[in-house]
Motif scaffolding. Structure first.
Motif, mmCIF file in Angstrom:
data_model
loop_
_atom_site.group_PDB
_atom_site.id
_atom_site.type_symbol
_atom_site.label_atom_id
_atom_site.label_comp_id
_atom_site.label_asym_id
_atom_site.label_seq_id
_atom_site.Cartn_x
_atom_site.Cartn_y
_atom_site.Cartn_z
ATOM 1 N N VAL A 1 16.584 -5.636 -0.102
ATOM 2 C CA VAL A 1 17.204 -6.541 -1.063
ATOM 3 C C VAL A 1 18.347 -7.242 -0.350
ATOM 4 C CG1 VAL A 1 18.443 -6.749 -3.238
ATOM 5 C CG2 VAL A 1 16.597 -5.065 -3.011
ATOM 6 N N VAL A 2 18.328 -8.592 -0.328
ATOM 7 C CA VAL A 2 19.377 -9.351 0.330
ATOM 8 C C VAL A 2 20.080 -10.230 -0.700
ATOM 9 C CG1 VAL A 2 17.856 -11.255 0.995
ATOM 10 C CG2 VAL A 2 19.946 -10.850 2.284
ATOM 11 N N ALA A 3 21.402 -10.272 -0.651
ATOM 12 C CA ALA A 3 22.183 -11.138 -1.539
ATOM 13 C C ALA A 3 22.507 -12.426 -0.795
ATOM 14 C CB ALA A 3 23.471 -10.435 -1.960
ATOM 15 N N PRO A 4 22.577 -13.563 -1.495
ATOM 16 C CA PRO A 4 22.876 -14.835 -0.816
ATOM 17 C C PRO A 4 24.287 -14.831 -0.245
ATOM 18 C CG PRO A 4 22.938 -15.122 -3.200
ATOM 19 C CD PRO A 4 22.404 -13.746 -2.953
ATOM 20 N N PRO A 5 24.566 -15.727 0.726
ATOM 21 C CA PRO A 5 25.923 -15.799 1.292
ATOM 22 C C PRO A 5 26.958 -16.097 0.211
ATOM 23 C CG PRO A 5 24.375 -17.072 2.626
ATOM 24 C CD PRO A 5 23.646 -16.685 1.380
ATOM 25 N N GLU A 6 28.142 -15.548 0.395
ATOM 26 C CA GLU A 6 29.228 -15.771 -0.547
ATOM 27 C C GLU A 6 29.583 -17.259 -0.621
ATOM 28 O OE1 GLU A 6 32.298 -14.677 -3.270
ATOM 29 O OE2 GLU A 6 30.466 -13.682 -2.542
#
Length: 673
Positions: free
Chosen positions: A556-561
């Motif tokens: 699971v990867v979160a988008p860049p801040e």
């Protein structure tokens, strides 16, 4: 002018000022006995400008009074002045004159935001003063360098010239060749670092159709049509400073025109030209284009008696491609672009395959062809006949045709000049549709971008020649329409190459998360924080991260801040972790970071999920069936892998024995270990 005449002239002005009635609605102060005329001031200008580049704020005063002076015809002189004020400080004060508008050049202001107000002084007894609304604009830093003149501007000998060429020597020394229209002589100048110096004796040589080229050995080759109607080719040795003729007779044919010169890798010169003669069969004049090479003593025809092309053609150019293969580009009598190559097997010139299908439309101008030194690709720039404000480039890689880029241009189609840089980057001289100014642009990352923060010319350019140094330093020589008899050569950044914007981030190491055991609960996974740091000079926009690979769905990867990085915010971050509920095994996926104009950066992320301690058969339970593996191993009936051994070694002492069996049975029976 005598003193009496001057006196009469001044008296005439005085009488004009006193006798002529001032306009009642503007300048006649008696019309405003009951009060002064109200004025208003409006301030306009660009919202941004680059430091050091001329840009102007314009303040226009409505209802400014004026006086009319008669110099044989009436002229209105507007009265009062405009002060340009920032934070209570007057930047400049400009008197009105023939126009009610005053201008202020912002080129010397510091970088950053500026808020300026224009204040009109008014005229005593006539008009009130007024102030504009404040106007805010930004001075941005120079990031591409300024074009600067190379030597004195307008370096032709008598002021007028045509048929000019620009080349760089092996040591990057700029040379220009041209015909001086005042004397009709051929001139060659070189830039010695401070000024343009003549290196060719122009006293005895009339000339036309000039070509200038630098050979692989560093010598210059000059060709031109002399006064006796023969093409002369001379070489110049920069070391000795001496010129030498290749052949005393040159190429002596009647009615010659339009030559193009090129040099093979072995130093063999090739020259193309048009020969017009009388055809006694048709009783008319016909043209034929031929190519000759110099074999050391004379000029030898390349190809058969038909030449390269029979008939009228325009904008022809000759070039040497890979393995010294000759190419000849031209616009034919039907206004179509053509490219031929010499086949030494048949001793004839053949049309390059596919060009008629790829370039079926008419063209109004064709620039000289350019050849890539890296891969031998041929580049041809041209202007559409039906759309003269639109130009294109065609590329032939030896097998097929493609179109690497198009650009808008206006005015004279002959502005187009295309060259290749040392790294095969395309450079072109174009004229902007927006401001009619000429710019040098380069083609990179599938788009054209302007070189330099200003146009290389002040006035409209009618003809330009472009050269690119080994360090991708651009040089341009050109005619300005406002002074069409002069040429200039300029180089960007005063001889210092200006690097292009780079779009990069710091490399990212491959990531390995802390191991997990089967049955882990959500939240036990290590969450990796990945930092993205901008290292290039260009702003990064549209930052994204994406998973790929066989195990992409197991992370699971979160988008860049943040999705943009610049000088103010050069870093951001994102997270990645293993998904919930993974079974035992090793999981690896690839993460790719992308942004506009940036070459994508990839790295891997790995997660190991260990089996449940004691669960050797991976059924999710610890049972006597798992203990049986230990018994069989102790009896020598089975072998275990290192991973299996570790799962069954319940006390971690590096041995499998009855103690490990007992611990498995205790777990199965629910007995505390």
């Amino acid at each position: 002018m005598t003193s009496s005449v001057i006196g009469k002239f001044l008296l005439g002005i005085a009488l004009a000022l006193t006798i002529l009635p001032l306009p009642v609605d503007k300048g006649d102060t008696s019309a405003y006995a009951e009060g002064l005329t109200a004025t208003s001031t409006a301030l306009t200008g660009p919202t941004s400008s680059m430091a050091g580049v001329a840009a102007y704020l314009s303040a226009t005063v409505t209802d400014a009074p004026y006086q009319t002076i008669n110099y044989g015809f009436p002229m209105n002189y507007y009265l009062g002045s405009v002060a340009f004020v920032e934070d209570g400080v007057t930047l400049d004060t400009v008197s009105l004159s023939l126009s009610p508008t005053a201008t202020f050049n912002v080129s010397e202001l510091s970088e950053g935001d500026h808020t300026v107000t224009a204040v009109y002084s008014g005229v005593e007894g006539s008009a009130e003063g007024s102030a504009s609304d404040s106007f805010t604009f930004t001075i941005t830093p120079l990031d591409r360098g300024l074009w600067e003149s190379l030597g004195a501007e307008g370096y032709t000998l008598t002021g007028s010239a045509d048929s000019f060429q620009l080349v760089l020597g092996a040591d990057e020394t700029p040379y220009v060749a041209f015909r001086d229209l005042g004397s009709l002589k051929v001139n060659v100048l070189k830039f010695d670092g401070e000024e343009w110096v003549s290196i060719f004796d122009s006293i005895s040589e009339n000339g036309l159709y000039i070509s200038l080229i630098t050979a692989p050995n560093g010598k210059l080759y000059l060709s031109y049509l002399s006064y006796n109607n023969s093409f002369q080719v001379k070489t110049y040795d920069p070391t000795s400073g001496e010129w030498e003729s290749l052949s005393s007779d040159g190429i002596p044919y009647p009615n010659l025109s339009s030559n193009s010169l090129t040099i093979g890798s072995d130093g063999t010169p090739y020259l193309s030209y048009i020969h017009t003669g009388f055809n006694y069969t048709t009783y008319g004049y016909t043209s034929k284009t031929e190519v000759r090479r110099f074999d050391g003593s004379e000029w030898v025809l390349v190809g058969d008696e038909h030449g390269v092309y029979e008939g009228d053609l325009y904008y022809s150019s000759l070039a040497v491609g890979p393995e010294d293969r000759l190419y000849f580009g031209y616009r034919d009598k039907e206004l179509k672009v053509k490219l031929k190559t010499y086949d030494d097997t048949s001793d004839s010139w053949e049309l390059v395959d596919g060009i008629e299908d790829f370039l079926p439309n008419k063209v109004s101008y064709l620039a000289p062809i350019s050849v890539s030194t890296a891969n031998g690709a041929i580049y041809m720039a041209y202007t559409n006949y039906d759309s003269p404000s639109y130009s294109e480039i065609a590329k032939f890689d030896g097998t097929e045709w493609s179109q690497p880029g198009s650009f808008d241009t206006v005015g004279s189609s002959e502005n187009i000049s295309v060259r290749l840089g040392a790294d095969d980057t395309l450079y072109a001289v174009v004229k902007s549709n927006a401001d009619q100014q000429s710019y040098v642009e380069k083609y990179q990352d599938d788009e054209w971008s302007i070189i330099g923060d200003n146009s290389f010319a002040i006035n409209t350019v009618s003809l330009a020649r472009l050269a690119i140094g080994t360090d991708n330093q651009p040089y341009v020589a050109y005619f300005e329409s406002a002074s069409p008899l002069f040429m200039q050569a300029s180089t960007i950044g005063a001889g210092t190459p200006q690097p292009s914007n780079t779009y990069t981030i710091e490399p990212i190491a491959n990531q390995t998360a802390n191991p997990l055991s089967v049955g882990y609960t959500s939240g036990m996974q290590e969450e990796k924080y990945i930092t993205l740091t901008r290292t290039g000079t260009g702003d990064l926009t549209n930052l994204t991260v994406a998973l790929s690979g066989q195990n992409a769905e197991d992370f699971v990867v979160a988008p860049p801040e943040a999705t943009a990085l610049d000088d103010a915010a050069p870093s951001t971050w994102f997270t990645v972790r293993a998904a919930d509920g993974l079974s035992a095994g090793t999981y690896t996926a690839t993460i790719t970071v992308s942004a506009d104009h940036m070459t994508s950066v990839s790295f891997t992320v790995t997660q190991v999920v260990r089996s449940l301690k004691g669960d050797i058969n991976h059924d999710g339970l610890v049972t006597p069936a798992d203990a049986l593996y230990i018994t069989k191993y102790m009896q020598g009936k089975i072998d275990l892998t290192d991973e299996q051994f570790e799962v069954l070694d319940m006390n971690g002492d590096g041995e499998l024995n009855s103690e490990d069996v007992q611990m498995i049975m205790n777990i199965y029976l629910g007995v505390s270990i």
